[in-house]
Scaffold this motif. Sequence first.
Motif, PDB file in Angstrom:
ATOM      1  N   GLY A  89       0.819  -1.202   0.000  1.00  0.00           N
ATOM      2  CA  GLY A  89       0.000   0.000   0.000  1.00  0.00           C
ATOM      3  C   GLY A  89       0.854   1.253   0.000  1.00  0.00           C
ATOM      4  O   GLY A  89       2.062   1.208  -0.164  1.00  0.00           O
ATOM      5  N   GLY A  90       0.188   2.352   0.185  1.00  0.00           N
ATOM      6  CA  GLY A  90       0.840   3.659   0.152  1.00  0.00           C
ATOM      7  C   GLY A  90       0.062   4.580  -0.762  1.00  0.00           C
ATOM      8  O   GLY A  90      -1.136   4.380  -0.991  1.00  0.00           O
ATOM      9  N   ASN A  91       0.727   5.572  -1.305  1.00  0.00           N
ATOM     10  CA  ASN A  91       0.090   6.479  -2.263  1.00  0.00           C
ATOM     11  C   ASN A  91       0.200   5.842  -3.642  1.00  0.00           C
ATOM     12  O   ASN A  91       1.208   5.989  -4.337  1.00  0.00           O
ATOM     13  N   ILE A  92      -0.850   5.153  -4.058  1.00  0.00           N
ATOM     14  CA  ILE A  92      -0.812   4.320  -5.263  1.00  0.00           C
ATOM     15  C   ILE A  92      -0.950   5.095  -6.570  1.00  0.00           C
ATOM     16  O   ILE A  92      -0.878   4.494  -7.643  1.00  0.00           O
ATOM     17  N   ALA A  93      -1.103   6.417  -6.514  1.00  0.00           N
ATOM     18  CA  ALA A  93      -1.332   7.200  -7.731  1.00  0.00           C
ATOM     19  C   ALA A  93      -0.283   6.914  -8.809  1.00  0.00           C
ATOM     20  O   ALA A  93      -0.604   6.828  -9.997  1.00  0.00           O
ATOM     21  N   GLU A  94       0.967   6.745  -8.416  1.00  0.00           N
ATOM     22  CA  GLU A  94       2.058   6.512  -9.376  1.00  0.00           C
ATOM     23  C   GLU A  94       1.918   5.194 -10.128  1.00  0.00           C
ATOM     24  O   GLU A  94       2.347   5.073 -11.279  1.00  0.00           O
ATOM     25  N   ILE A  95       1.318   4.193  -9.489  1.00  0.00           N
ATOM     26  CA  ILE A  95       1.234   2.872 -10.124  1.00  0.00           C
ATOM     27  C   ILE A  95      -0.186   2.494 -10.549  1.00  0.00           C
ATOM     28  O   ILE A  95      -0.381   1.442 -11.155  1.00  0.00           O
ATOM     29  N   ASP A  96      -1.145   3.317 -10.265  1.00  0.00           N
ATOM     30  CA  ASP A  96      -2.536   3.033 -10.651  1.00  0.00           C
ATOM     31  C   ASP A  96      -2.752   3.555 -12.070  1.00  0.00           C
ATOM     32  O   ASP A  96      -3.523   4.475 -12.306  1.00  0.00           O
ATOM     33  N   THR A  97      -2.030   2.936 -13.001  1.00  0.00           N
ATOM     34  CA  THR A  97      -1.974   3.401 -14.383  1.00  0.00           C
ATOM     35  C   THR A  97      -2.441   2.313 -15.340  1.00  0.00           C
ATOM     36  O   THR A  97      -2.432   1.124 -14.988  1.00  0.00           O
ATOM     37  N   PRO A  98      -2.808   2.689 -16.542  1.00  0.00           N
ATOM     38  CA  PRO A  98      -3.191   1.673 -17.532  1.00  0.00           C
ATOM     39  C   PRO A  98      -2.080   0.654 -17.802  1.00  0.00           C
ATOM     40  O   PRO A  98      -2.354  -0.523 -18.001  1.00  0.00           O
ATOM     41  N   GLU A  99      -0.824   1.099 -17.779  1.00  0.00           N
ATOM     42  CA  GLU A  99       0.292   0.182 -18.035  1.00  0.00           C
ATOM     43  C   GLU A  99       0.408  -0.882 -16.953  1.00  0.00           C
ATOM     44  O   GLU A  99       0.591  -2.071 -17.260  1.00  0.00           O
ATOM     45  N   VAL A 100       0.293  -0.469 -15.705  1.00  0.00           N
ATOM     46  CA  VAL A 100       0.379  -1.430 -14.600  1.00  0.00           C
ATOM     47  C   VAL A 100      -0.842  -2.350 -14.618  1.00  0.00           C
ATOM     48  O   VAL A 100      -0.714  -3.561 -14.415  1.00  0.00           O
ATOM     49  N   LYS A 101      -1.995  -1.799 -14.896  1.00  0.00           N
ATOM     50  CA  LYS A 101      -3.208  -2.623 -14.965  1.00  0.00           C
ATOM     51  C   LYS A 101      -3.073  -3.692 -16.047  1.00  0.00           C
ATOM     52  O   LYS A 101      -3.410  -4.854 -15.841  1.00  0.00           O
ATOM     53  N   SER A 102      -2.550  -3.304 -17.201  1.00  0.00           N
ATOM     54  CA  SER A 102      -2.336  -4.253 -18.289  1.00  0.00           C
ATOM     55  C   SER A 102      -1.335  -5.335 -17.889  1.00  0.00           C
ATOM     56  O   SER A 102      -1.515  -6.524 -18.192  1.00  0.00           O
ATOM     57  N   TYR A 103      -0.279  -4.923 -17.195  1.00  0.00           N
ATOM     58  CA  TYR A 103       0.732  -5.867 -16.727  1.00  0.00           C
ATOM     59  C   TYR A 103       0.103  -6.881 -15.771  1.00  0.00           C
ATOM     60  O   TYR A 103       0.333  -8.087 -15.889  1.00  0.00           O
ATOM     61  N   LEU A 104      -0.696  -6.393 -14.838  1.00  0.00           N
ATOM     62  CA  LEU A 104      -1.363  -7.282 -13.880  1.00  0.00           C
ATOM     63  C   LEU A 104      -2.319  -8.243 -14.576  1.00  0.00           C
ATOM     64  O   LEU A 104      -2.399  -9.422 -14.218  1.00  0.00           O
ATOM     65  N   GLN A 105      -3.034  -7.752 -15.569  1.00  0.00           N
ATOM     66  CA  GLN A 105      -3.954  -8.616 -16.314  1.00  0.00           C
ATOM     67  C   GLN A 105      -3.192  -9.721 -17.052  1.00  0.00           C
ATOM     68  O   GLN A 105      -3.651 -10.865 -17.113  1.00  0.00           O
ATOM     69  N   ALA A 106      -2.007  -9.381 -17.575  1.00  0.00           N
ATOM     70  CA  ALA A 106      -1.179 -10.400 -18.235  1.00  0.00           C
ATOM     71  C   ALA A 106      -0.698 -11.445 -17.231  1.00  0.00           C
ATOM     72  O   ALA A 106      -0.657 -12.638 -17.543  1.00  0.00           O
ATOM     73  N   LEU A 107      -0.353 -11.004 -16.015  1.00  0.00           N
ATOM     74  CA  LEU A 107       0.042 -11.954 -14.976  1.00  0.00           C
ATOM     75  C   LEU A 107      -1.127 -12.860 -14.597  1.00  0.00           C
ATOM     76  O   LEU A 107      -0.958 -14.061 -14.398  1.00  0.00           O
ATOM     77  N   MET A 108      -2.314 -12.276 -14.503  1.00  0.00           N
ATOM     78  CA  MET A 108      -3.497 -13.057 -14.149  1.00  0.00           C
ATOM     79  C   MET A 108      -3.763 -14.135 -15.205  1.00  0.00           C
ATOM     80  O   MET A 108      -4.079 -15.276 -14.860  1.00  0.00           O
ATOM     81  N   LYS A 109      -3.603 -13.799 -16.463  1.00  0.00           N
ATOM     82  CA  LYS A 109      -3.818 -14.782 -17.540  1.00  0.00           C
ATOM     83  C   LYS A 109      -2.837 -15.947 -17.429  1.00  0.00           C
ATOM     84  O   LYS A 109      -3.151 -17.058 -17.821  1.00  0.00           O
ATOM     85  N   ARG A 110      -1.670 -15.679 -16.885  1.00  0.00           N
ATOM     86  CA  ARG A 110      -0.662 -16.727 -16.691  1.00  0.00           C
ATOM     87  C   ARG A 110      -0.875 -17.473 -15.377  1.00  0.00           C
ATOM     88  O   ARG A 110      -0.090 -18.343 -15.020  1.00  0.00           O
TER      89      ARG A 110
END
Length: 119
Positions: A69-90
């Motif tokens: 946790g913390g101030n997530i503004a820096e990582i709450d981005t479309p790029e990070v979301k896409s990365y997480l979705q790719a991890l989920m698919k794997r």
Amino acid sequence: MKDVFLVYDKSCFYEIVILNYFMSFSNCDMVFCSLDGRPVRTMEGFSVNVDMPLEALEKDQIRSFIIPGGNIAEIDTPEVKSYLQALMKREILIAGICAGVDVLDHAGILCDVKSTHSS
């Protein structure tokens, strides 16, 4: 296989210190990454050097991916979301702590998943 911690400016480092300690006994290859590979300044004021930028991680080498946790503004981005979705698919284990769970939720990772974050 790597257990990855995504750290970022104003991330809450104390949330992962104990987890990191116990994971070290399981012969994990723990990696700290940031979005750009540069050191970060945590919420507690620590300067943390990272091992690599997020994009340098080989997804097929990741066993788990942890977001504190913390101030997530820096990582709450479309790029990070896409990365997480790719991890989920794997079917890689993805974990969030405190506000890190919000990043997972915003990425759609928690859809149809019962968790302490679910309403």
